[in-house]
Design a protein around this motif. Sequence first.
Motif, PDB file in Angstrom:
ATOM      1  N   ALA A  58     -13.348  23.776  -4.825  1.00  0.00           N
ATOM      2  CA  ALA A  58     -13.859  23.475  -3.487  1.00  0.00           C
ATOM      3  C   ALA A  58     -15.368  23.309  -3.449  1.00  0.00           C
ATOM      4  O   ALA A  58     -16.092  23.902  -4.247  1.00  0.00           O
ATOM      5  CB  ALA A  58     -13.459  24.589  -2.524  1.00  0.00           C
ATOM      6  N   ILE A  59     -15.799  22.503  -2.488  1.00  0.00           N
ATOM      7  CA  ILE A  59     -17.200  22.537  -2.077  1.00  0.00           C
ATOM      8  C   ILE A  59     -17.303  23.714  -1.125  1.00  0.00           C
ATOM      9  O   ILE A  59     -16.715  23.705  -0.045  1.00  0.00           O
ATOM     10  CB  ILE A  59     -17.625  21.226  -1.377  1.00  0.00           C
ATOM     11  N   GLU A  60     -18.012  24.728  -1.549  1.00  0.00           N
ATOM     12  CA  GLU A  60     -18.172  25.930  -0.725  1.00  0.00           C
ATOM     13  C   GLU A  60     -19.310  25.768   0.278  1.00  0.00           C
ATOM     14  O   GLU A  60     -19.237  26.276   1.393  1.00  0.00           O
ATOM     15  CB  GLU A  60     -18.418  27.156  -1.611  1.00  0.00           C
ATOM     16  N   LEU A  91     -12.686  21.267   1.172  1.00  0.00           N
ATOM     17  CA  LEU A  91     -13.787  21.944   1.846  1.00  0.00           C
ATOM     18  C   LEU A  91     -13.397  22.181   3.299  1.00  0.00           C
ATOM     19  O   LEU A  91     -12.464  21.567   3.813  1.00  0.00           O
ATOM     20  CB  LEU A  91     -15.074  21.116   1.768  1.00  0.00           C
ATOM     21  N   THR A  93     -15.157  22.465   7.252  1.00  0.00           N
ATOM     22  CA  THR A  93     -16.319  22.265   8.103  1.00  0.00           C
ATOM     23  C   THR A  93     -15.905  22.577   9.532  1.00  0.00           C
ATOM     24  O   THR A  93     -14.724  22.628   9.854  1.00  0.00           O
ATOM     25  CB  THR A  93     -16.891  20.832   7.972  1.00  0.00           C
ATOM     26  N   TYR A 104     -17.700  13.123   5.373  1.00  0.00           N
ATOM     27  CA  TYR A 104     -16.679  13.423   4.365  1.00  0.00           C
ATOM     28  C   TYR A 104     -15.582  12.361   4.355  1.00  0.00           C
ATOM     29  O   TYR A 104     -15.100  11.977   3.287  1.00  0.00           O
ATOM     30  CB  TYR A 104     -16.103  14.819   4.583  1.00  0.00           C
ATOM     31  N   ARG A 128     -10.059  21.448   7.547  1.00  0.00           N
ATOM     32  CA  ARG A 128     -10.047  21.398   6.082  1.00  0.00           C
ATOM     33  C   ARG A 128      -9.874  19.946   5.644  1.00  0.00           C
ATOM     34  O   ARG A 128      -8.985  19.241   6.116  1.00  0.00           O
ATOM     35  CB  ARG A 128      -8.895  22.241   5.528  1.00  0.00           C
TER      36      ARG A 128
END
Length: 133
Positions: A58-60, A91, A93, A104, A128
């Motif tokens: 994942a992009i944390e 990810l 947001t 994204y 997500r």
Amino acid sequence: MAEAWLLSFSAALPTVRRAHTDDQVRQWMRDVVIPEFDAFVAVDAGVVVGLLVLGEHAIEQLYLHPSWRGRGLGDRLVELAKSRLPHGLELWTFQVNESAMRFYARHGLVEMERTDGSANEEREPDVRFVWRP
């Protein structure tokens, strides 16, 4: 990294309640993020202007200094994430961050799930995104 995160969060998410103080964010970066995750920074004139934190799949975290938004740096960080996680990534947001959601989606991430925010520290509705090559 913490200073860039704090500045970016405040600029991009002014209506989102932060779950931690500035000092707690600094401590988290120092004691958790840097030793436990793959962390990358973009620096201009000695100042961190962008940061990317990757977990196993994942992009944390992906945050940019406000003056660096719209200049291609975010694109480069997403491409770096994809190159480091070539089998796919995900990810989260916040739903109020419509510009991030558009960003994204432009990069091929697909919205997979929305929540009411009860599972995140900010208690803010989130979404997500997933990218699969």
